[in-house]
Scaffold this motif. Structure first.
Motif, PDB file in Angstrom:
ATOM      1  N   LEU A  18       0.857  -1.182   0.000  1.00 25.95           N
ATOM      2  CA  LEU A  18       0.000   0.000   0.000  1.00 25.95           C
ATOM      3  C   LEU A  18       0.888   1.225   0.000  1.00 25.95           C
ATOM      4  N   ARG A  19       0.364   2.312  -0.538  1.00 25.92           N
ATOM      5  CA  ARG A  19       1.049   3.593  -0.437  1.00 25.92           C
ATOM      6  C   ARG A  19       0.126   4.596   0.222  1.00 25.92           C
ATOM      7  N   LEU A  20       0.571   5.125   1.334  1.00 29.44           N
ATOM      8  CA  LEU A  20      -0.158   6.175   2.026  1.00 29.44           C
ATOM      9  C   LEU A  20       0.337   7.541   1.559  1.00 29.44           C
ATOM     10  N   SER A  21      -0.601   8.475   1.478  1.00 25.20           N
ATOM     11  CA  SER A  21      -0.267   9.842   1.081  1.00 25.20           C
ATOM     12  C   SER A  21      -0.753  10.808   2.158  1.00 25.20           C
ATOM     13  N   CYS A  22      -0.050  11.909   2.271  1.00 22.86           N
ATOM     14  CA  CYS A  22      -0.429  12.950   3.224  1.00 22.86           C
ATOM     15  C   CYS A  22      -0.212  14.303   2.554  1.00 22.86           C
ATOM     16  N   THR A  23      -1.286  15.088   2.516  1.00 26.72           N
ATOM     17  CA  THR A  23      -1.212  16.440   1.975  1.00 26.72           C
ATOM     18  C   THR A  23      -1.160  17.431   3.128  1.00 26.72           C
ATOM     19  N   ALA A  24      -0.234  18.367   3.041  1.00 26.88           N
ATOM     20  CA  ALA A  24      -0.057  19.360   4.094  1.00 26.88           C
ATOM     21  C   ALA A  24      -0.406  20.757   3.591  1.00 26.88           C
ATOM     22  N   SER A  25      -0.999  21.547   4.458  1.00 28.69           N
ATOM     23  CA  SER A  25      -1.248  22.950   4.122  1.00 28.69           C
ATOM     24  C   SER A  25       0.004  23.755   4.413  1.00 28.69           C
ATOM     25  N   GLY A  26      -0.007  25.012   3.988  1.00 29.91           N
ATOM     26  CA  GLY A  26       1.106  25.888   4.290  1.00 29.91           C
ATOM     27  C   GLY A  26       1.992  26.149   3.099  1.00 29.91           C
ATOM     28  N   SER A  62      11.145  -2.292  13.089  1.00 33.07           N
ATOM     29  CA  SER A  62      10.147  -3.261  12.633  1.00 33.07           C
ATOM     30  C   SER A  62       9.754  -3.073  11.175  1.00 33.07           C
ATOM     31  N   VAL A  63      10.026  -1.909  10.595  1.00 34.19           N
ATOM     32  CA  VAL A  63       9.610  -1.656   9.216  1.00 34.19           C
ATOM     33  C   VAL A  63      10.796  -1.416   8.286  1.00 34.19           C
ATOM     34  N   ALA A  74       7.108  20.050  -4.111  1.00 33.72           N
ATOM     35  CA  ALA A  74       6.321  20.826  -5.079  1.00 33.72           C
ATOM     36  C   ALA A  74       4.821  20.613  -4.884  1.00 33.72           C
ATOM     37  N   LYS A  75       4.453  19.471  -4.309  1.00 36.62           N
ATOM     38  CA  LYS A  75       3.048  19.133  -4.114  1.00 36.62           C
ATOM     39  C   LYS A  75       2.613  19.185  -2.656  1.00 36.62           C
ATOM     40  N   ASN A  76       3.503  19.539  -1.770  1.00 35.60           N
ATOM     41  CA  ASN A  76       3.194  19.526  -0.335  1.00 35.60           C
ATOM     42  C   ASN A  76       2.727  18.152   0.120  1.00 35.60           C
ATOM     43  N   MET A  77       3.424  17.113  -0.331  1.00 30.68           N
ATOM     44  CA  MET A  77       3.014  15.746  -0.052  1.00 30.68           C
ATOM     45  C   MET A  77       4.138  14.968   0.609  1.00 30.68           C
ATOM     46  N   VAL A  78       3.743  14.060   1.489  1.00 31.25           N
ATOM     47  CA  VAL A  78       4.655  13.059   2.027  1.00 31.25           C
ATOM     48  C   VAL A  78       3.983  11.709   1.851  1.00 31.25           C
ATOM     49  N   TYR A  79       4.785  10.688   1.558  1.00 31.37           N
ATOM     50  CA  TYR A  79       4.274   9.369   1.235  1.00 31.37           C
ATOM     51  C   TYR A  79       4.901   8.315   2.146  1.00 31.37           C
ATOM     52  N   LEU A  80       4.186   7.219   2.280  1.00 32.09           N
ATOM     53  CA  LEU A  80       4.738   6.048   2.949  1.00 32.09           C
ATOM     54  C   LEU A  80       4.427   4.831   2.077  1.00 32.09           C
ATOM     55  N   GLN A  81       5.441   4.335   1.392  1.00 35.09           N
ATOM     56  CA  GLN A  81       5.303   3.113   0.594  1.00 35.09           C
ATOM     57  C   GLN A  81       5.544   1.930   1.511  1.00 35.09           C
ATOM     58  N   MET A  82       4.564   1.048   1.578  1.00 34.26           N
ATOM     59  CA  MET A  82       4.642  -0.101   2.486  1.00 34.26           C
ATOM     60  C   MET A  82       4.589  -1.384   1.668  1.00 34.26           C
TER      61      MET A  82
END
Length: 114
Positions: A18-26, A62-63, A74-82
């Motif tokens: 799975l890939r989790l995405s997180c969008t941040a404001s600012g 553990s991970v 550029a997209k204000n994004m952070v991801y977690l590829q699992m």
């Protein structure tokens, strides 16, 4: 206060990805120190991974080797590829911006089960 919105959780079989995405404001995302935590039922919230503004990363033991944290300034994004997910990875995963007061997302559920 920075607003964080996670997405990408779901149900996956053991060994899946799975890939989790997180969008941040600012407007100064590139300076943010970001990370992912998780909390399983009946357990304390634990740090999964962190990414600094210079792109350095670190991981929970553990991970390590299975999860990868990354960012796109550029997209204000952070991801977690699992990858190679295990039943013990089942938890609610939270995006966090570290600071004098941490900012948290609402969380996204990840369930690893056959």
């Amino acid at each position: 206060q920075v607003q964080l919105v996670e997405s990408g959780g779901g149900l996956v079989q053991p060994g899946g990805s799975l890939r989790l995405s997180c969008t941040a404001s600012g407007s100064d995302f590139r300076s943010y120190f970001m990370g992912w935590y998780r909390q399983a039922p009946g357990k304390e919230r634990e740090l999964v991974a962190r990414i600094f503004n210079n792109y350095n990363t670190n991981y929970a033991t553990s991970v390590k080797g299975r999860f990868t944290i990354s960012r796109d300034n550029a997209k204000n994004m952070v991801y977690l590829q699992m990858n190679n997910l295990k039943p013990e990875d089942t938890a609610v995963y939270y995006c966090v911006k570290f600071g004098s007061t941490n900012s948290w997302g609402q969380g996204t559920q990840v369930t690893v089960s056959s």
